[in-house]
Write a protein that holds these residues in place. Structure first.
Motif, PDB file in Angstrom:
ATOM      1  N   GLU A  83      -6.870   1.440  -6.528  1.00 22.12           N
ATOM      2  CA  GLU A  83      -6.761   2.708  -6.303  1.00 22.12           C
ATOM      3  C   GLU A  83      -7.916   3.223  -5.182  1.00 22.12           C
ATOM      4  O   GLU A  83      -9.321   2.910  -5.512  1.00 22.12           O
ATOM      5  CB  GLU A  83      -6.715   3.813  -7.391  1.00 22.12           C
ATOM      6  N   SER A  84      -7.798   4.330  -4.400  1.00 21.04           N
ATOM      7  CA  SER A  84      -8.660   4.952  -3.831  1.00 21.04           C
ATOM      8  C   SER A  84      -9.531   5.921  -4.681  1.00 21.04           C
ATOM      9  O   SER A  84      -8.863   6.056  -5.853  1.00 21.04           O
ATOM     10  CB  SER A  84      -8.248   5.738  -2.617  1.00 21.04           C
ATOM     11  N   HIS A 132      -7.232   7.247   0.721  1.00 22.14           N
ATOM     12  CA  HIS A 132      -5.787   6.468   0.955  1.00 22.14           C
ATOM     13  C   HIS A 132      -5.662   5.838   2.020  1.00 22.14           C
ATOM     14  O   HIS A 132      -4.994   4.761   2.188  1.00 22.14           O
ATOM     15  CB  HIS A 132      -4.857   7.533   0.959  1.00 22.14           C
ATOM     16  N   HIS A 150      -4.977  12.331  -5.709  1.00 21.05           N
ATOM     17  CA  HIS A 150      -3.566  11.795  -6.153  1.00 21.05           C
ATOM     18  C   HIS A 150      -2.702  13.010  -6.826  1.00 21.05           C
ATOM     19  O   HIS A 150      -3.363  13.620  -7.804  1.00 21.05           O
ATOM     20  CB  HIS A 150      -3.875  10.633  -7.123  1.00 21.05           C
ATOM     21  N   THR A 209      -9.057  11.330  -2.353  1.00 19.79           N
ATOM     22  CA  THR A 209      -7.532  11.342  -2.117  1.00 19.79           C
ATOM     23  C   THR A 209      -6.846  12.318  -2.727  1.00 19.79           C
ATOM     24  O   THR A 209      -5.804  12.906  -2.252  1.00 19.79           O
ATOM     25  CB  THR A 209      -7.031   9.940  -2.766  1.00 19.79           C
ATOM     26  N   GLU A 211     -10.750   1.490  -9.482  1.00 18.84           N
ATOM     27  CA  GLU A 211     -10.679   2.495  -8.667  1.00 18.84           C
ATOM     28  C   GLU A 211     -11.888   2.468  -7.490  1.00 18.84           C
ATOM     29  O   GLU A 211     -13.139   2.352  -8.007  1.00 18.84           O
ATOM     30  CB  GLU A 211     -10.980   3.802  -9.397  1.00 18.84           C
ATOM     31  N   HIS A 255       0.870  -1.294  -0.029  1.00 20.42           N
ATOM     32  CA  HIS A 255       0.136  -0.016   0.131  1.00 20.42           C
ATOM     33  C   HIS A 255       0.956   0.999  -0.017  1.00 20.42           C
ATOM     34  O   HIS A 255       1.791   1.542   0.636  1.00 20.42           O
ATOM     35  CB  HIS A 255      -0.870   0.094   1.318  1.00 20.42           C
ATOM     36  N   SER A 256       0.502   2.298  -0.793  1.00 20.28           N
ATOM     37  CA  SER A 256       1.174   3.558  -0.827  1.00 20.28           C
ATOM     38  C   SER A 256       2.631   3.217  -1.309  1.00 20.28           C
ATOM     39  O   SER A 256       3.070   2.739  -2.379  1.00 20.28           O
ATOM     40  CB  SER A 256       1.005   4.169   0.309  1.00 20.28           C
ATOM     41  N   HIS A 261     -10.191   8.974  -6.509  1.00 22.00           N
ATOM     42  CA  HIS A 261      -9.474  10.029  -6.976  1.00 22.00           C
ATOM     43  C   HIS A 261      -9.914  11.273  -6.625  1.00 22.00           C
ATOM     44  O   HIS A 261      -8.985  12.144  -6.227  1.00 22.00           O
ATOM     45  CB  HIS A 261      -9.238  10.190  -8.536  1.00 22.00           C
ATOM     46  N   ASP A 286      -2.679   2.057  -4.175  1.00 21.35           N
ATOM     47  CA  ASP A 286      -2.510   3.629  -4.109  1.00 21.35           C
ATOM     48  C   ASP A 286      -1.288   4.060  -4.021  1.00 21.35           C
ATOM     49  O   ASP A 286      -1.093   4.994  -3.154  1.00 21.35           O
ATOM     50  CB  ASP A 286      -3.323   3.758  -2.749  1.00 21.35           C
TER      51      ASP A 286
END
Length: 467
Positions: free
Chosen positions: A360-361, A397, A368, A366, A391, A316-317, A363, A340
């Motif tokens: 993805e979280s 996030h 991005h 979050t 998504e 993650h991240s 958009h 993400d």
């Protein structure tokens, strides 16, 4: 929060309301509620220990009791004393608000029970890579530590011992990521739903492996809800802590390593630092894969039960970028998933030849960065294997982590109005693991998954195959 916590909080509010409302109700509250609250408060201290979040509750109860005493024989009181009683009533009302705000920070978060068919076992391994020096310290004799927690399908007939949520709970730094350590006073009582000392399930001779890398600075423990659930579905998850970047990690010698950031003055956006750190993390995962193939590398319980021909990486991240970088550089990995994560260095220019998933979280929630959007778009455009991108609407996030569970439901709902994440961690993580397991089945050799069908089960998840 425990049932005891909830009852104590609600009882304190009720008693304060009776003290403010009328002398008759105040008398009833003092005779009935106050003894119960006194016993409950003592019991909480004995069973659970002191939480600073409940200090306003104790003050509220004492203040309400004092107000009841002050209001006795009100008809005989002087004017100034009546005014002071009015001030006291307002003070108790303010204490109700203060106590309510404090209760928004949950003393002991509740993690969801894993949804898979297996019980979950866990074991921590603290390893040293003798081939790498530790660049985060000043000693030339220090070698790179890598801390790995294995989560695996377990035999449900053996009860085992509850596992610890976070390294070094009795020796935490003042702050763990963005959270003050004082908030974690009771985190030793979190039920991880994982048990130590239990044998691996006998349903398979060998279990496929998934490496997990956490977000930048985040301890592996902050992903326990997601990871334990994933293991319950039939894979062995190795959650990797990256010492000196993560907020807190216990090393092999028992010392606590905290975050040591060495930013450069001529690197204003820290892109060079993050690229270098990505290389360190990628080497950490490569070292873990090395141990998978070494006899006894992960102890007698696990080593002979791992399918080392089927190993995937997820994260993650910054951990998602790490998973992608590991897939690009280590041919032993069969697939990777980036949840993400922003990409750094030359990673966006890589042409991945193994299956890849981008989760993805939302958009719009979050927000991005351009680097995130451009980098992941470039990586997917160069993909030379089956790939997917999804998504998850109304997820932010942090929805993939345990962090939202550190707040009570009302606070979580309030925070979601400002930073998003109204889908909630439970639904976000369940959807995430459904999609992950469907995507990983073929690369891990455990079946034929339908990733698109797994995503379609949930509302407002957009995307699909990219190749």
């Amino acid at each position: 929060m425990s049932v005891m916590d909830v009852l104590l909080a609600l009882g304190a509010i009720a008693y304060a309301v009776t003290a403010i409302a009328s002398r008759r109700l105040a008398r009833w509250g003092t005779l009935v509620l106050l003894p119960v609250l006194a016993v409950g408060g003592v019991a909480q201290w004995i069973v659970e220990g002191f939480y600073w979040q409940f200090a306003p509750t104790y003050v509220l109860v004492c203040g309400a009791a004092g107000l009841v005493v002050a209001q006795r024989d009100r008809d005989r009181q002087s004017t100034w004393r009546r005014r002071w009683v009015g001030v006291a009533r307002g003070g108790v009302g303010i204490l109700v608000v203060v106590a309510g705000i404090a209760w928004l920070l949950v003393p002991v978060p509740n993690l969801p029970r894993p949804t898979g068919p297996y019980a979950v076992g866990t074991e921590v391994f603290r390893l040293v890579d003798p081939q790498r020096s530790e660049t985060a310290t000043d000693s030339a004799d220090d070698h790179r530590n890598v801390v790995v927690q294995a989560w695996y399908p377990a035999d449900p007939a053996v009860s085992g011992t509850p596992s610890t949520y976070l390294d070094g709970l009795d020796r935490l730094p003042e702050q763990v990521t963005v959270l003050p350590a004082c908030l974690m006073r009771g985190y030793g009582r979190i039920d991880t739903h994982g048990r130590t000392g239990v044998p691996v399930s006998a349903d398979r001779a060998r279990w496929p492996v998934v490496l997990f890398s956490p977000g930048y600075g985040a301890p592996r423990g902050f992903y326990t809800g997601l990871i334990a659930d994933l293991a319950s579905r039939g894979v062995v998850v190795f959650a990797v802590d990256h010492p000196y970047e993560v907020a807190v990690t216990e090393l092999v010698d028992g010392t606590i390593a905290t975050q040591q950031q060495r930013f450069l003055d001529d690197d204003p956006d820290q892109s060079r630092y993050m690229s270098a750190q990505l290389d360190v993390r990628t080497a950490d995962l490569r070292f873990v894969v090395d141990q998978l193939g070494r006899p006894g590398g992960f102890g007698a319980r696990l080593s002979d039960r791992l399918d080392t021909e089927h190993v995937a990486a997820i994260g993650h991240s910054f951990g998602g970028a790490t998973a992608a970088a590991a897939l690009a550089s280590d041919p032993r990995l069969t697939a990777a998933a980036n949840i993400d994560g922003t990409l750094y260095g030359t990673l966006p220019q890589q042409a991945l030849t193994k299956p890849f998933l981008l989760l993805e979280s939302d958009h719009s929630e979050t927000g991005h960065s351009a680097q995130y959007l451009d980098g992941n778009r470039a990586l997917l455009d160069r993909l030379r294997a089956p790939g997917f991108r999804y998504e998850i609407a109304e997820a932010n996030h942090y929805s993939f982590t345990d962090a939202p569970r550190f707040l009570a439901d009302p606070a979580r709902h309030l925070v979601a109005q400002f930073i998003g994440g109204s889908r909630g961690p439970r639904q976000t993580q369940r959807a995430t693991n459904d999609i992950l397991m469907a995507f990983l089945q073929d690369p891990l050799g455990i079946g034929h998954g339908d990733t698109a069908a797994a995503a379609a089960k949930y509302r407002n998840i957009h995307g699909g195959p990219v190749r």
